[in-house]
Design a protein around this motif. Structure first.
Motif, PDB file in Angstrom:
ATOM      1  N   PRO A  59      -4.012  -2.243  -5.217  1.00  0.00           N
ATOM      2  CA  PRO A  59      -3.930  -2.556  -6.644  1.00  0.00           C
ATOM      3  C   PRO A  59      -5.158  -2.122  -7.445  1.00  0.00           C
ATOM      4  CG  PRO A  59      -3.351  -4.469  -5.319  1.00  0.00           C
ATOM      5  CD  PRO A  59      -3.850  -3.426  -4.378  1.00  0.00           C
ATOM      6  N   ILE A  60      -6.321  -2.118  -6.833  1.00  0.00           N
ATOM      7  CA  ILE A  60      -7.518  -1.682  -7.573  1.00  0.00           C
ATOM      8  C   ILE A  60      -7.397  -0.202  -7.928  1.00  0.00           C
ATOM      9  CG2 ILE A  60     -10.005  -1.309  -7.398  1.00  0.00           C
ATOM     10  CD1 ILE A  60     -10.188  -3.927  -5.881  1.00  0.00           C
ATOM     11  N   ALA A  61      -6.970   0.625  -6.974  1.00  0.00           N
ATOM     12  CA  ALA A  61      -6.777   2.051  -7.254  1.00  0.00           C
ATOM     13  C   ALA A  61      -5.686   2.258  -8.297  1.00  0.00           C
ATOM     14  CB  ALA A  61      -6.426   2.792  -5.969  1.00  0.00           C
ATOM     15  N   LEU A  62      -4.626   1.462  -8.222  1.00  0.00           N
ATOM     16  CA  LEU A  62      -3.552   1.565  -9.211  1.00  0.00           C
ATOM     17  C   LEU A  62      -4.074   1.224 -10.603  1.00  0.00           C
ATOM     18  CD1 LEU A  62      -0.518   2.029  -9.747  1.00  0.00           C
ATOM     19  CD2 LEU A  62      -0.190  -0.422  -9.334  1.00  0.00           C
ATOM     20  N   GLY A  63      -4.852   0.171 -10.716  1.00  0.00           N
ATOM     21  CA  GLY A  63      -5.431  -0.206 -12.004  1.00  0.00           C
ATOM     22  C   GLY A  63      -6.351   0.873 -12.554  1.00  0.00           C
ATOM     23  N   ILE A  64      -7.196   1.436 -11.703  1.00  0.00           N
ATOM     24  CA  ILE A  64      -8.096   2.504 -12.149  1.00  0.00           C
ATOM     25  C   ILE A  64      -7.300   3.738 -12.547  1.00  0.00           C
ATOM     26  CG2 ILE A  64      -9.901   4.091 -11.368  1.00  0.00           C
ATOM     27  CD1 ILE A  64     -10.986   1.715  -9.691  1.00  0.00           C
TER      28      ILE A  64
ATOM     29  N   GLY B 214       0.816  -1.216   0.000  1.00  0.00           N
ATOM     30  CA  GLY B 214       0.000   0.000   0.000  1.00  0.00           C
ATOM     31  C   GLY B 214       0.844   1.258   0.000  1.00  0.00           C
ATOM     32  N   ILE B 215       1.900   1.261   0.788  1.00  0.00           N
ATOM     33  CA  ILE B 215       2.788   2.426   0.844  1.00  0.00           C
ATOM     34  C   ILE B 215       3.514   2.623  -0.478  1.00  0.00           C
ATOM     35  CG2 ILE B 215       4.898   3.329   1.911  1.00  0.00           C
ATOM     36  CD1 ILE B 215       3.876   2.085   4.552  1.00  0.00           C
ATOM     37  N   ILE B 216       3.988   1.538  -1.083  1.00  0.00           N
ATOM     38  CA  ILE B 216       4.682   1.643  -2.375  1.00  0.00           C
ATOM     39  C   ILE B 216       3.745   2.183  -3.454  1.00  0.00           C
ATOM     40  CG2 ILE B 216       5.722   0.279  -4.236  1.00  0.00           C
ATOM     41  CD1 ILE B 216       6.960  -1.480  -2.001  1.00  0.00           C
ATOM     42  N   ILE B 217       2.516   1.665  -3.494  1.00  0.00           N
ATOM     43  CA  ILE B 217       1.547   2.147  -4.485  1.00  0.00           C
ATOM     44  C   ILE B 217       1.230   3.618  -4.232  1.00  0.00           C
ATOM     45  CG2 ILE B 217      -0.856   1.938  -5.257  1.00  0.00           C
ATOM     46  CD1 ILE B 217      -0.537  -1.112  -4.903  1.00  0.00           C
ATOM     47  N   ALA B 218       1.052   4.005  -2.962  1.00  0.00           N
ATOM     48  CA  ALA B 218       0.748   5.397  -2.635  1.00  0.00           C
ATOM     49  C   ALA B 218       1.884   6.323  -3.064  1.00  0.00           C
ATOM     50  CB  ALA B 218       0.484   5.533  -1.138  1.00  0.00           C
ATOM     51  N   ILE B 219       3.120   5.919  -2.825  1.00  0.00           N
ATOM     52  CA  ILE B 219       4.269   6.750  -3.224  1.00  0.00           C
ATOM     53  C   ILE B 219       4.328   6.880  -4.742  1.00  0.00           C
ATOM     54  CG2 ILE B 219       6.794   6.823  -3.309  1.00  0.00           C
ATOM     55  CD1 ILE B 219       6.750   5.588  -0.465  1.00  0.00           C
ATOM     56  N   PHE B 220       4.119   5.768  -5.458  1.00  0.00           N
ATOM     57  CA  PHE B 220       4.140   5.835  -6.919  1.00  0.00           C
ATOM     58  C   PHE B 220       3.067   6.790  -7.433  1.00  0.00           C
ATOM     59  CE2 PHE B 220       2.234   4.421 -10.914  1.00  0.00           C
ATOM     60  CZ  PHE B 220       3.311   4.637 -11.767  1.00  0.00           C
ATOM     61  N   LEU B 221       1.843   6.661  -6.911  1.00  0.00           N
ATOM     62  CA  LEU B 221       0.749   7.521  -7.372  1.00  0.00           C
ATOM     63  C   LEU B 221       1.006   8.976  -6.995  1.00  0.00           C
ATOM     64  CD1 LEU B 221      -2.324   5.243  -6.643  1.00  0.00           C
ATOM     65  CD2 LEU B 221      -1.270   5.738  -8.846  1.00  0.00           C
ATOM     66  N   TYR B 222       1.569   9.214  -5.824  1.00  0.00           N
ATOM     67  CA  TYR B 222       1.887  10.577  -5.394  1.00  0.00           C
ATOM     68  C   TYR B 222       2.883  11.235  -6.352  1.00  0.00           C
ATOM     69  CZ  TYR B 222       3.430  14.433  -2.431  1.00  0.00           C
ATOM     70  OH  TYR B 222       3.735  15.678  -1.953  1.00  0.00           O
ATOM     71  N   LEU B 223       3.857  10.472  -6.806  1.00  0.00           N
ATOM     72  CA  LEU B 223       4.876  11.025  -7.700  1.00  0.00           C
ATOM     73  C   LEU B 223       4.407  11.119  -9.149  1.00  0.00           C
ATOM     74  CD1 LEU B 223       8.006   9.156  -6.287  1.00  0.00           C
ATOM     75  CD2 LEU B 223       7.331  11.535  -5.881  1.00  0.00           C
TER      76      LEU B 223
ATOM     77  N   TRP C 182      -2.483  14.012  -3.907  1.00  0.00           N
ATOM     78  CA  TRP C 182      -2.932  13.550  -2.589  1.00  0.00           C
ATOM     79  C   TRP C 182      -4.115  12.602  -2.692  1.00  0.00           C
ATOM     80  CZ3 TRP C 182       0.049  13.604   1.357  1.00  0.00           C
ATOM     81  CH2 TRP C 182       1.026  14.577   1.466  1.00  0.00           C
ATOM     82  N   LEU C 183      -5.052  12.910  -3.571  1.00  0.00           N
ATOM     83  CA  LEU C 183      -6.216  12.032  -3.749  1.00  0.00           C
ATOM     84  C   LEU C 183      -5.779  10.639  -4.186  1.00  0.00           C
ATOM     85  CD1 LEU C 183      -9.273  11.489  -4.017  1.00  0.00           C
ATOM     86  CD2 LEU C 183      -9.047  12.255  -6.384  1.00  0.00           C
ATOM     87  N   TRP C 184      -4.941  10.565  -5.199  1.00  0.00           N
ATOM     88  CA  TRP C 184      -4.520   9.257  -5.713  1.00  0.00           C
ATOM     89  C   TRP C 184      -3.617   8.518  -4.738  1.00  0.00           C
ATOM     90  CZ3 TRP C 184      -7.008   6.584  -9.078  1.00  0.00           C
ATOM     91  CH2 TRP C 184      -7.827   7.247  -9.989  1.00  0.00           C
ATOM     92  N   ALA C 185      -2.803   9.246  -3.977  1.00  0.00           N
ATOM     93  CA  ALA C 185      -1.965   8.591  -2.973  1.00  0.00           C
ATOM     94  C   ALA C 185      -2.823   7.971  -1.870  1.00  0.00           C
ATOM     95  CB  ALA C 185      -0.977   9.580  -2.373  1.00  0.00           C
ATOM     96  N   ILE C 186      -3.836   8.690  -1.419  1.00  0.00           N
ATOM     97  CA  ILE C 186      -4.734   8.156  -0.383  1.00  0.00           C
ATOM     98  C   ILE C 186      -5.512   6.963  -0.917  1.00  0.00           C
ATOM     99  CG2 ILE C 186      -6.785   8.692   1.001  1.00  0.00           C
ATOM    100  CD1 ILE C 186      -5.593  11.571   1.248  1.00  0.00           C
ATOM    101  N   LEU C 187      -6.044   7.084  -2.132  1.00  0.00           N
ATOM    102  CA  LEU C 187      -6.763   5.958  -2.733  1.00  0.00           C
ATOM    103  C   LEU C 187      -5.844   4.753  -2.904  1.00  0.00           C
ATOM    104  CD1 LEU C 187      -8.899   7.774  -5.456  1.00  0.00           C
ATOM    105  CD2 LEU C 187      -9.722   6.733  -3.337  1.00  0.00           C
TER     106      LEU C 187
END
Length: 88
Positions: free
Chosen positions: A40-45, A10-19, A29-34
């Motif tokens: 993985p569902i948020a990452l896919g979306i 979850g932390i790795i996905i949040a960092i990737f989305l944040y960057l 911030w929205l995508w990092a929290i999601l």
């Protein structure tokens, strides 16, 4: 250990989305929290929404299938425990 693996993912996905979110004019911030809470569902979306549709759909479908398998496994375990009176 299993719980910490999910937390790390979850932390790795949040960092990737944040960057990555600002590169596609999305709220970081929205995508990092999601990403942290839904993984993985948020990452896919996110990939679907940013034009990387094939990868996004693959991640989303695999994540949903894994969640379904986990839920069905838990239900089967509970039914087996109830049917045997809690004794294995």
């Amino acid at each position: 250990m299993k719980g910490s693996f999910g937390l790390i993912v979850g932390i790795i996905i949040a960092i990737f989305l944040y960057l990555d979110a600002p590169k596609h004019n999305k709220s970081r911030w929205l995508w990092a929290i999601l990403g942290f809470f839904f993984g993985p569902i948020a990452l896919g979306i996110y990939f679907i929404r940013t034009g990387r549709k094939v990868l996004g759909w693959i991640i989303t479908i695999v994540a949903i299938l894994l969640y379904i398998i986990i839920i069905v496994s838990i239900i089967i375990l509970v039914v087996a425990l109830v049917a045997t009176g809690g004794e294995f």
